[in-house]
Design an enzyme around this catalytic site. Sequence first.
Site, PDB file in Angstrom:
ATOM      1  N   ASP A 115       0.855  -1.183   0.000  1.00 44.01           N
ATOM      2  CA  ASP A 115       0.000   0.000   0.000  1.00 44.01           C
ATOM      3  C   ASP A 115       0.887   1.228   0.000  1.00 44.01           C
ATOM      4  O   ASP A 115       2.019   1.187   0.497  1.00 44.01           O
ATOM      5  CB  ASP A 115      -0.908   0.012   1.234  1.00 44.01           C
ATOM      6  N   ASP A 127      -6.895  -1.294  -4.740  1.00 43.91           N
ATOM      7  CA  ASP A 127      -8.015  -1.042  -3.829  1.00 43.91           C
ATOM      8  C   ASP A 127      -9.033  -0.096  -4.462  1.00 43.91           C
ATOM      9  O   ASP A 127     -10.247  -0.300  -4.347  1.00 43.91           O
ATOM     10  CB  ASP A 127      -7.522  -0.439  -2.512  1.00 43.91           C
TER      11      ASP A 127
END
EC number: 3.4.23.36
Length: 153
Positions: free
Chosen positions: A112, A129
């Site tokens: 991330d 995402d």
Amino acid sequence: MHNKTVRHLTILILTIAGIFIIDQNIKSLFVDGYRYYSDCIDLILVYNKGVAFSMFAFLDESLKYIQLVLVFGVFGYMLYLNQLCYAIPAGLMLGGAFSNIYDRFIHGGVVDMVYWHCGFDFAVFNFADVMIDVAVVWILLLNFKPKFCKNHS
């Protein structure tokens, strides 16, 4: 195979591959050391061991296998539906999901990098995402307009 099925499968697979490739290339920048800091958004490297907001991190190594089963289930269901209107949103969702699962196997957690902290702190997330979120909204909209799918399946 019917032309409709071939077309649906082609769009689905190309979308999955495209999202996977884009996401992995973005992630490689951060794994290789790229960082950016600002007043509202930081681009940093974080390895998420769980899912959204690090939930289920306690499942450790089992999580990636559970996710694989779920993602292949969704893939199978999309093939079963065989509706063209779901090909792109399903491809967005599956491409993002496969990319995040790939991270778990390669990096031990999902890579991330986008950290929003303008006014409030938000979870660190990635391109995959966002694609999954877009896909969910798109699929929900398609379900509220089922006539669209029937005319374009």
